[in-house]
Design an enzyme around this catalytic site. Structure first.
Site, mmCIF file in Angstrom:
data_model
loop_
_atom_site.group_PDB
_atom_site.id
_atom_site.type_symbol
_atom_site.label_atom_id
_atom_site.label_comp_id
_atom_site.label_asym_id
_atom_site.label_seq_id
_atom_site.Cartn_x
_atom_site.Cartn_y
_atom_site.Cartn_z
ATOM 1 N N GLY A 1 -3.544 2.318 11.779
ATOM 2 C CA GLY A 1 -3.323 0.915 12.109
ATOM 3 C C GLY A 1 -3.719 0.039 10.948
ATOM 4 O O GLY A 1 -3.727 0.470 9.789
ATOM 5 N N SER A 2 -4.058 -1.188 11.262
ATOM 6 C CA SER A 2 -4.328 -2.165 10.214
ATOM 7 C C SER A 2 -5.668 -1.891 9.530
ATOM 8 O O SER A 2 -6.577 -1.285 10.117
ATOM 9 C CB SER A 2 -4.348 -3.566 10.821
ATOM 10 O OG SER A 2 -5.374 -3.637 11.787
ATOM 11 N N GLU B 1 -0.207 -7.055 2.942
ATOM 12 C CA GLU B 1 0.803 -6.270 3.643
ATOM 13 C C GLU B 1 1.572 -7.180 4.607
ATOM 14 O O GLU B 1 0.976 -7.838 5.451
ATOM 15 C CB GLU B 1 0.140 -5.141 4.421
ATOM 16 C CG GLU B 1 1.154 -4.250 5.084
ATOM 17 C CD GLU B 1 0.516 -3.131 5.879
ATOM 18 O OE1 GLU B 1 -0.337 -3.433 6.724
ATOM 19 O OE2 GLU B 1 0.888 -1.971 5.659
ATOM 20 N N GLU C 1 -5.876 5.980 8.623
ATOM 21 C CA GLU C 1 -4.609 5.734 7.912
ATOM 22 C C GLU C 1 -4.298 4.259 8.083
ATOM 23 O O GLU C 1 -3.938 3.826 9.173
ATOM 24 C CB GLU C 1 -3.484 6.573 8.522
ATOM 25 C CG GLU C 1 -3.703 8.060 8.453
ATOM 26 C CD GLU C 1 -3.591 8.618 7.058
ATOM 27 O OE1 GLU C 1 -3.293 7.860 6.120
ATOM 28 O OE2 GLU C 1 -3.821 9.820 6.914
ATOM 29 N N CYS D 1 4.026 1.860 6.925
ATOM 30 C CA CYS D 1 2.893 1.535 6.047
ATOM 31 C C CYS D 1 3.086 1.954 4.596
ATOM 32 O O CYS D 1 2.560 1.317 3.706
ATOM 33 C CB CYS D 1 1.647 2.193 6.616
ATOM 34 S SG CYS D 1 1.954 3.924 6.978
ATOM 35 N N LYS E 1 -4.987 6.947 22.700
ATOM 36 C CA LYS E 1 -4.716 5.574 23.134
ATOM 37 C C LYS E 1 -3.506 5.048 22.373
ATOM 38 O O LYS E 1 -3.574 4.733 21.196
ATOM 39 C CB LYS E 1 -5.912 4.647 22.869
ATOM 40 C CG LYS E 1 -5.714 3.330 23.621
ATOM 41 C CD LYS E 1 -6.413 2.162 22.995
ATOM 42 C CE LYS E 1 -5.730 1.554 21.817
ATOM 43 N NZ LYS E 1 -4.411 0.935 22.073
#
Ligand code: NAD
Length: 490
Positions: free
Chosen positions: A236-237, A391, A258, A292, A184
């Site tokens: 992602g977050s 972040e 991750e 990231c 996705k």
């Protein structure tokens, strides 16, 4: 697919080895980060499309003569074809990514055009050259055969910032291990995923081995919880990662996460930043800060604080801001209006909390369209400030003073995150000694590069598990032991 006035609109997506009509009527519109102009659209998958894609991946995995049962060498040949088909589209893919998310084209050529094929070849070779199959002499009279088997159907969910590179961190080891995949992509960057599907088709990957369902978080959540998925791999977050981890925990489903980062770039008192400034840029501000692992907290010794602030501010102030597709651009726009709003809110917060803005802080002149933002540096930042803890995911650096290595390490470790990092010094041994004390998944000395051979991932709120290296291949395998009797006599 229709190409009209420079926009590309798809009416189907890639499931079960063919371009399938979507079950619903929704579409995902994609816009150019540099102008806000419409680039194209892709149909939006519904839960029923996810069910079809997972069904196809399940069927391909369970086929007794299928992908999972091919020899690693047979899979290698197919993945070599996939790599070649991706390479043929490298420029087109990189250009699409740049247009969608604002990544400067030369960076996109490397991360999005070149890296995927490199990863496919690396993992296909690793799986073929070192099959996970070992017979051990037991201590109790028999022998044990230990086999690494492909884990099953993988649900892979990726963000928009490095869409192709991050996708292949997942699907290259998964496919090489013999898994099948439902991917996705992020809604902001779905157009490049269609090129990946074309490459898979051209490479004649067996039907169902790779399926792509474009959609947002609901589609992602449905994939994560689908009963026929055996493993989830997410980038992602941290907030989304926690939600996914909760689902996977309940289902006892293996998951690789991750997530976010707030890494430290530790400048030691003997550093020669000027001579490593390009590496420093690549480790702190690349892709407008939308990576990231970037070292967005710059830790500077008090003895050289003003000089480090001047060097970092000089670097940020001199970067060429522009169209990501134009030659010479170092800083493109942010991916979306929402992302720029978010970053601007952090800049306001930094000011409000008393940090000293030394450069940037606003929108660059001459770039009224699109989501441009000046590279920004704050000095006199306390590590407790919001801009040092959360972040930002934009071109914003915080320079934090320290006295002595112990304090530098303490500040580096005083973070919810632990993903990347770097140490800047003339003395590599000293750099490594400091690097060892930082609680992080990876850290570089005078540079930072995700090399395919070495594992990458986070500790603490930066995630669970590792991508890259042989470690990632093993994360798409499950280990089976077959107890064998003693060797036959005679
Ligand atoms: P995001 O978490 O909002 O979205 C990432 C992807 O997950 C998208 O495809 C999204 O549709 C999907 N998603 C969101 N919520 C979901 C849910 N509950 N269930 C299933 N799928 C869901 O992140 P973003 O804003 O698009 O990306 C930026 C973030 O990604 C940053 O925090 C960054 O640090 C992180 N990131 C991490 C790494 C890494 O390797 N650690 C690499 C790149 C980006």
């Amino acid at each position: 697919m229709t190409v009209l006035n420079g926009t590309t609109d798809y009416s189907s997506f890639f499931v079960d080895g063919r371009w399938a009509a979507p079950a619903g009527s929704g579409t995902l519109e994609v816009r150019a980060a540099a102008t806000g102009d419409r680039l194209g659209s892709v149909p939006e998958a519904t839960e029923s499309d996810v069910d079809s894609a997972v069904g196809a991946a399940r069927g391909a995995f369970d086929d007794p003569h299928g992908w999972a049962h091919w020899s690693p060498q047979e899979r290698r040949e197919a993945l070599e074809r996939f790599a070649a088909a991706l390479e043929q589209r490298a420029e087109q893919t990189a250009t699409r990514v740049s247009a969608q998310n604002g990544m400067p084209l030369p960076v996109a050529m490397q991360f999005e055009g070149g890296f995927p094929a490199m990863l496919l070849r690396y993992y296909a070779g690793l799986a073929a050259d070192a099959p996970a199959d070992e017979t051990r002499d037991g201590m109790l009279g028999g022998r044990a055969r230990v086999i690494g088997e492909p884990l099953g159907v993988v649900g892979a969910i990726v963000p928009w910032n490095v869409p192709q590179g991050i996708t292949f961190l997942k699907i290259a080891p998964a496919l090489a291990a013999g898994c099948t995949v439902v991917l996705k992509p992020a809604p902001e960057t779905v157009l490049d995923a269609m090129l990946m599907a074309e490459a898979a088709e051209e490479a004649r990957l067996p039907a169902g081995v790779l399926n792509i369902v474009p959609g947002g978080r609901e589609v992602g959540a449905h994939l994560v919880s689908h009963p026929e998925v055996d493993k989830v791999s997410f980038t992602g977050s941290t907030a989304a990662g926690r939600a996914i981890a909760e689902t996977c925990g309940r289902l006892l489903r293996p998951v690789t996460l991750e997530l976010g980062g707030k890494s430290a770039a530790i400048v030691l008192d003997d550093a020669d930043l000027a001579s490593t400034i390009e590496s420093f840029f690549a480790s702190t501000l690349l892709n407008s800060g939308q990576i990231c692992w970037l070292g967005t907290r710059v830790l500077a010794p008090r003895s050289r604080y003003d000089e480090v602030v001047d060097t970092v501010s000089g670097l940020a102030g001199a970067l060429v801001i522009g169209d990501p597709l134009a030659e010479g651009t170092q800083i493109g726009p942010l991916v979306s209006e929402r992302q720029r709003d978010r970053v601007e809110a952090y800049i306001a917060k930094g000011r409000a909390e008393g940090a000293r803005l030394t450069v940037g802080g606003g929108r660059p002149e001459g770039h009224e369209q699109g989501w441009f933002l000046q590279p920004t540096v704050f000095a006199d930042v306390d590590n407790g400030h919001t801009i040092a803890q959360e972040e930002i995911f934009g071109p914003v650096l915080s320079v934090i003073p320290y006295s002595g290595e112990d304090e530098a390490v303490a500040i580096a470790n005083d973070s919810d995150y632990g993903l990347g990092g770097s140490v800047w010094t003339r003395d590599p041994d000293r750099g490594e000694a400091v690097a060892r004390r930082v609680r992080t998944g990876s850290i570089g000395i005078n540079h930072y590069v995700n090399d395919p051979v070495a594992p990458f991932g986070g500790v603490k709120a930066s995630g669970i598990g590792r991508e890259l290296g042989p470690e990632a291949l093993n994360s798409y395998r499950t280990v089976k032991t077959i107890y064998l009797g003693p060797p036959a006599q005679g």
